[in-house]
Design a protein around this motif. Structure first.
Motif, PDB file in Angstrom:
ATOM      1  N   ALA A   1       4.570   6.001   8.433  1.00  0.00           N
ATOM      2  CA  ALA A   1       4.629   6.041   9.900  1.00  0.00           C
ATOM      3  C   ALA A   1       4.277   4.693  10.495  1.00  0.00           C
ATOM      4  O   ALA A   1       4.880   4.251  11.482  1.00  0.00           O
ATOM      5  N   SER A   2       3.305   4.004   9.914  1.00  0.00           N
ATOM      6  CA  SER A   2       2.912   2.689  10.405  1.00  0.00           C
ATOM      7  C   SER A   2       4.066   1.695  10.298  1.00  0.00           C
ATOM      8  O   SER A   2       4.334   0.934  11.227  1.00  0.00           O
ATOM      9  N   LEU A   3       4.772   1.729   9.169  1.00  0.00           N
ATOM     10  CA  LEU A   3       5.916   0.836   9.002  1.00  0.00           C
ATOM     11  C   LEU A   3       7.071   1.230   9.927  1.00  0.00           C
ATOM     12  O   LEU A   3       7.808   0.375  10.418  1.00  0.00           O
ATOM     13  N   ALA A   4       7.206   2.526  10.194  1.00  0.00           N
ATOM     14  CA  ALA A   4       8.274   2.979  11.095  1.00  0.00           C
ATOM     15  C   ALA A   4       8.027   2.489  12.514  1.00  0.00           C
ATOM     16  O   ALA A   4       8.956   2.099  13.236  1.00  0.00           O
TER      17      ALA A   4
ATOM     18  N   ARG B   1       0.820  -1.200   0.000  1.00  0.00           N
ATOM     19  CA  ARG B   1       0.000   0.000   0.000  1.00  0.00           C
ATOM     20  C   ARG B   1       0.861   1.260   0.000  1.00  0.00           C
ATOM     21  O   ARG B   1       0.503   2.273  -0.609  1.00  0.00           O
ATOM     22  N   LEU B   2       2.014   1.178   0.665  1.00  0.00           N
ATOM     23  CA  LEU B   2       2.922   2.328   0.673  1.00  0.00           C
ATOM     24  C   LEU B   2       3.469   2.596  -0.726  1.00  0.00           C
ATOM     25  O   LEU B   2       3.571   3.761  -1.159  1.00  0.00           O
ATOM     26  N   ALA B   3       3.804   1.516  -1.450  1.00  0.00           N
ATOM     27  CA  ALA B   3       4.293   1.691  -2.827  1.00  0.00           C
ATOM     28  C   ALA B   3       3.208   2.291  -3.701  1.00  0.00           C
ATOM     29  O   ALA B   3       3.463   3.187  -4.542  1.00  0.00           O
ATOM     30  N   GLY B   4       1.947   1.822  -3.539  1.00  0.00           N
ATOM     31  CA  GLY B   4       0.842   2.389  -4.296  1.00  0.00           C
ATOM     32  C   GLY B   4       0.614   3.850  -3.962  1.00  0.00           C
ATOM     33  O   GLY B   4       0.333   4.679  -4.849  1.00  0.00           O
TER      34      GLY B   4
ATOM     35  N   ALA C   1      -2.948  12.259  -1.463  1.00  0.00           N
ATOM     36  CA  ALA C   1      -1.935  11.232  -1.734  1.00  0.00           C
ATOM     37  C   ALA C   1      -0.765  11.347  -0.769  1.00  0.00           C
ATOM     38  O   ALA C   1      -0.224  10.345  -0.293  1.00  0.00           O
ATOM     39  N   ARG C   2      -0.374  12.580  -0.458  1.00  0.00           N
ATOM     40  CA  ARG C   2       0.736  12.793   0.469  1.00  0.00           C
ATOM     41  C   ARG C   2       0.368  12.315   1.885  1.00  0.00           C
ATOM     42  O   ARG C   2       1.189  11.716   2.585  1.00  0.00           O
ATOM     43  N   ALA C   3      -0.867  12.561   2.324  1.00  0.00           N
ATOM     44  CA  ALA C   3      -1.309  12.122   3.654  1.00  0.00           C
ATOM     45  C   ALA C   3      -1.346  10.603   3.743  1.00  0.00           C
ATOM     46  O   ALA C   3      -0.946  10.017   4.766  1.00  0.00           O
ATOM     47  N   GLU C   4      -1.836   9.959   2.694  1.00  0.00           N
ATOM     48  CA  GLU C   4      -1.879   8.494   2.702  1.00  0.00           C
ATOM     49  C   GLU C   4      -0.478   7.901   2.775  1.00  0.00           C
ATOM     50  O   GLU C   4      -0.222   6.951   3.528  1.00  0.00           O
ATOM     51  N   HIS C   5       0.438   8.486   1.997  1.00  0.00           N
ATOM     52  CA  HIS C   5       1.821   8.005   2.004  1.00  0.00           C
ATOM     53  C   HIS C   5       2.463   8.181   3.371  1.00  0.00           C
ATOM     54  O   HIS C   5       3.143   7.287   3.891  1.00  0.00           O
ATOM     55  N   ALA C   6       2.244   9.336   3.994  1.00  0.00           N
ATOM     56  CA  ALA C   6       2.832   9.607   5.307  1.00  0.00           C
ATOM     57  C   ALA C   6       2.288   8.650   6.363  1.00  0.00           C
ATOM     58  O   ALA C   6       3.018   8.172   7.241  1.00  0.00           O
ATOM     59  N   SER C   7       0.983   8.357   6.294  1.00  0.00           N
ATOM     60  CA  SER C   7       0.375   7.457   7.273  1.00  0.00           C
ATOM     61  C   SER C   7       0.948   6.051   7.176  1.00  0.00           C
ATOM     62  O   SER C   7       1.291   5.433   8.189  1.00  0.00           O
TER      63      SER C   7
END
Length: 462
Positions: A253-256, A202-205, A244-250
């Motif tokens: 952060a989850s993976l971090a 999902r992060l790549a998407g 798109a930027r908010a989704e990527h950041a979320s």
């Protein structure tokens, strides 16, 4: 029978219990005729019924009632314990001493040890010297051994890390085991998780969406400058970029939080949040783990806590930053020093003590959790009674000190031990400053008090 005692000293002491006077009925003494009895002793009246051991007619212990057992009278008269007015032993006379309820002041103890106040009378004034009994005075010291308390060593709660899985999965690899020393950020285990793989996808998407949205925005802005695109289409492109930027950041952060990078694969690495020693490992390769279970425990043992049990009666003299000396079992000869940083606001209803905390440095790792020891809370304004260690004798479950009342008489005192200071021991109660206590030879006095399990107050030397 005396054990490990010099035969000559034992013979000099010759301490025999007055059974009737001390609550242990000895038929050989209790049935002896008075030496001056020229005529047969008068017949003893029938004993009054007893209730709970008391003579209902005369209000004293049935076993010590001289009116029901006239043959006991000479025994009490000989030791000076006699009320001529009421013809009863003075120590239990219910008229002279109604507060005693017809019982000796020091009643027979249930633990089998001599009662507090049991007296030992020697044969002559010179017997103590010949038997090798020596005495020293109890001394009073300001601060003394301090306020005594039991201590237990525990981990510093601020330096303990319990590490669980960040996302459910299967343990793929272990990097450490119990006892391993780890640095902060060191890898502990690798866990393969489908959740992490999905988040990475999902992060790549989200990254692709963000890049496409940014390109669309750039194009719309260019068309707006050329007068082809409207302002409305530019704003819509800006909103798409923000989403798109908010989704990527979320997702990033989850993976971090999980500890996974944005790279490919579905595994992530558990890392230690602090430097220390691995004290627990519950993870095994191939095990399916969830986020609720603890897989590792890492402890920084460079410092530990000593938890003290402070008696309720001593709490008024205890305060924060008060210096404490701790001696731990297994580390004989070492004294650890610290200050009180916390005193519990509640008292344990079972032990009547309050918890106090003392941080202790542990650079060599000698202190270990759950060690036990003794602590002295130093209180300069507190006076303590100190006696030589040799003066304290253990009699079954009690500790005794023998106080000299006269050249030929000693009194057993039950005492409570506080802290130690070299060859001196602090007595929490039982002895006053200036009283002389037996040191050498106190074992002989203890042995004599145990010969008949005396509890009511006297044994004499013949």
């Amino acid at each position: 029978m005396l054990r490990r005692v010099d035969v000559r000293a034992a013979a000099l002491l010759g301490l025999a219990a007055l059974a009737a006077a001390c609550g242990n009925q000895r038929t050989d003494r209790a049935t002896e005729e008075p030496k001056n009895a020229g005529a047969p002793a008068p017949a003893a009246p029938a004993a009054a019924p007893a209730e709970g051991g008391l003579c209902k007619e005369h209000g004293v212990l049935q076993a010590l009632c001289t009116k029901c057992n006239p043959r006991l009278a000479p025994v009490f008269q000989a030791r000076g314990d006699w009320c001529a007015e009421h013809e009863l032993p003075e120590s239990i006379c219910p008229i002279c001493h109604p507060e005693r309820g017809g019982k000796p002041a020091a009643d027979v103890t249930r633990d089998g040890a001599p009662a507090d106040g049991t007296k030992v009378k020697l044969r002559t004034k010179d017997t103590a010297r010949l038997a090798g009994i020596r005495t020293e005075k109890a001394v009073e010291r300001q601060g003394g051994g301090g306020i005594p308390a039991t201590a237990r060593i525990v981990y510093d709660a601020l330096k303990v890390a319990e590490i669980n899985a960040r996302a459910p999965g299967v343990v793929q690899k272990l990097h450490v085991d119990v006892g391993s020393e780890v640095a902060k950020g060191a890898p502990l285990a690798v866990i393969d998780s489908a959740h992490v793989g999905a988040d990475r996808s999902r992060l790549a998407g989200a990254l692709s969406r963000l890049r496409a949205a940014e390109e669309d925005l750039a194009r719309e802005e260019q068309l707006e400058k050329e007068g082809i695109a409207s302002r409305r289409s530019v704003l819509a492109a800006q909103q798409e970029v923000a989403a798109a930027r908010a989704e990527h950041a979320s997702l990033a952060a989850s993976l971090a939080v999980v500890g996974a990078s944005a790279g490919g694969g579905s595994g992530y690495t558990l890392a230690s949040p602090l430097a220390g020693v691995v004290t627990q490992r519950r993870a095994t390769v191939g095990r399916l783990v969830g986020v609720e279970e603890t897989l590792f425990e890492v402890v920084d043992t460079s410092s530990m806590w000593a938890e003290l049990d402070v008696p309720e009666t001593e709490l008024p003299a205890v305060s924060l930053k008060q210096p404490v000396v701790v001696q731990v079992d297994g580390l004989e000869g070492r004294e650890l020093r610290g200050e009180i940083t916390y005193v519990a606001p509640a008292i344990d209803p079972a032990t009547r003590t309050a918890k106090a905390r003392v941080p202790l440095a542990n650079p060599g790792g000698a202190l270990r959790a759950n060690m036990f020891g003794r602590a002295r809370i130093l209180a300069p304004a507190r006076a303590a009674v100190m006696v030589p260690r040799a003066a304290v004798q253990r009699a079954r479950t009690a500790k005794l000190v023998f106080v000299r009342l006269a050249d030929d008489q000693f009194e057993a005192r039950r005492v409570e031990i506080g802290a130690t200071e070299g060859d001196l021991v602090e007595l929490v109660k039982g002895v006053r400053p200036g009283e002389e206590v037996a040191t050498e030879g106190s074992f002989l006095l203890k042995t004599e008090t145990l010969k008949e399990s005396i509890g009511a107050g006297c044994c004499e030397a013949d």
